[in-house]
Design an enzyme around this catalytic site. Sequence first.
Site, PDB file in Angstrom:
ATOM      1  CB  VAL A  18     -36.676  24.442 -40.732  1.00  0.00           C
ATOM      2  CG1 VAL A  18     -38.191  24.633 -40.747  1.00  0.00           C
ATOM      3  CG2 VAL A  18     -36.288  23.316 -39.782  1.00  0.00           C
ATOM      4  CG  ASP A  36     -30.273  33.356 -42.722  1.00  0.00           C
ATOM      5  OD1 ASP A  36     -30.800  32.261 -42.471  1.00  0.00           O
ATOM      6  OD2 ASP A  36     -29.258  33.772 -42.115  1.00  0.00           O
ATOM      7  NE  ARG A  41     -28.713  28.852 -46.009  1.00  0.00           N
ATOM      8  CZ  ARG A  41     -28.748  27.669 -46.596  1.00  0.00           C
ATOM      9  NH1 ARG A  41     -27.727  27.268 -47.338  1.00  0.00           N
ATOM     10  NH2 ARG A  41     -29.797  26.883 -46.443  1.00  0.00           N
ATOM     11  CB  THR A  87     -35.805  26.799 -30.655  1.00  0.00           C
ATOM     12  OG1 THR A  87     -36.182  25.639 -31.396  1.00  0.00           O
ATOM     13  CG2 THR A  87     -36.674  27.950 -31.052  1.00  0.00           C
ATOM     14  CB  THR A 122     -38.757  22.723 -31.637  1.00  0.00           C
ATOM     15  OG1 THR A 122     -38.822  21.975 -32.849  1.00  0.00           O
ATOM     16  CG2 THR A 122     -39.201  21.845 -30.480  1.00  0.00           C
ATOM     17  CB  CYS A 262     -34.717  17.358 -33.694  1.00  0.00           C
ATOM     18  SG  CYS A 262     -35.177  18.568 -34.945  1.00  0.00           S
ATOM     19  NE  ARG A 333     -28.374  22.294 -37.258  1.00  0.00           N
ATOM     20  CZ  ARG A 333     -29.642  22.431 -37.641  1.00  0.00           C
ATOM     21  NH1 ARG A 333     -30.339  23.485 -37.231  1.00  0.00           N
ATOM     22  NH2 ARG A 333     -30.206  21.528 -38.425  1.00  0.00           N
TER      23      ARG A 333
END
Length: 426
Positions: A18, A36, A41, A87, A122, A262, A333
């Site tokens: 995102v 981050d 990364r 989240t 979220t 999600c 994930r």
Amino acid sequence: MLVDLESSVIGIIGLGYVGLPLAVEFGKHLETVGYDINQGRVKELDNGVDSTLEVTTEELQQAAKLTFSADAAQLKHCNIYIVTVPTPIDSSCQPDLRPLIGASRLIGDLLGRGDIVIYESTVYPGATEEVCIPIIEEKSGLVFNQDFYAGYSPERINPGDKEHRVVNIVKVTSGSTPEASDVIDALYRKIVTVGTHKASSIKVAEAAKVIENTQRDINIALVNELALIFDMLAIDTQEVLEAAGSKWNFLPFRPGLVGGHCISVDPYYLTHKAQQIGYHPEVILAGRRINDKMGSHVSSTVIKMMTRRKIQVVDSNILILGMTFKENCPDVRNTRVVDIIDELKAFHAQVDVYDPWVNKADALAAYGIEVIDEPLAGKYDAIIIAVNHHEFVTMGADNIRKYGRPSHVLFDVKYCFDKQDTDGRL
């Protein structure tokens, strides 16, 4: 006084699926710092490489005003903070707000008067104002809606989707005051070419996000349950759906595994809040139960097919093609392919997993699964196409069957091939 957008400095907290695309788009227009906690990364992005494959090297170079850092001090000069941390849910399917809380604490130490904090992660309705804002107030010593302001603009990123991008997905925006709402909406309009939808409150925007994926989860659960019923009736589910789909208003959902960050997670945020206020959600949780058992259904179906062909399951060799939670992306994930793998291993089968998209270190760290370099021809008693990566579709069923022994089972979870080319499918 609210910030002036033209002289604003944007701080993006979290550079995953995102945060990075968002940072790149803002970095084309405004000074932007992408932060981050993962130094590796940050280093790869500084070198022009995105391991999530969401952003190309060329796109990174186009964001001339974007810098990356793992040092929170580099965010100090920002005046608009956008939180894009994960989240997830915990082992009890309850919201895990620790990344969100950590980001709020970090911002609280940096915040100045007039600054704006926007959350994209979220959450359940109310989380921003009930959980995050009090932390920022405590850490900063500033007063909400007097010294600083907040907003919520839910992310709508679809990993691996090269058609629907940040700039061409309508952005829901909201703010803690009418003035903040206007500024936040104008901010996103700088990068979103198709426009925005300004919600009346932060709670409305939070609720809109959490029901987007809850709706999809329930619809998929319906066709998954239909697939379970039709399997018992010896009816091909795809044929039934194609026949029903000849009606103009029949929704084109297909059965399958429901994983990822999600669809399989967001409903639990809504049910958590519902239970907090004394309502027990029945349809949403029923859908979750159905979708969560589809991996077990796939493995048990393959085992039955092997048994009917007198192929011994114990010590058999089974090949799983695909491990990511969806096609053509490296994201593992919450992948439900692991449910198939675990079930087969419980029957003492030897399971090989092949996925050309997966980062092997990620798969090993997350699930303890060693992804093989290449399957061996003629080795496998069963082959399960778990993810419809374009490599597998292009390969074709006949070439995939070359991995199998003379007598083997080919099961197609994702409807990659026609019915007659496989031995079974959902």
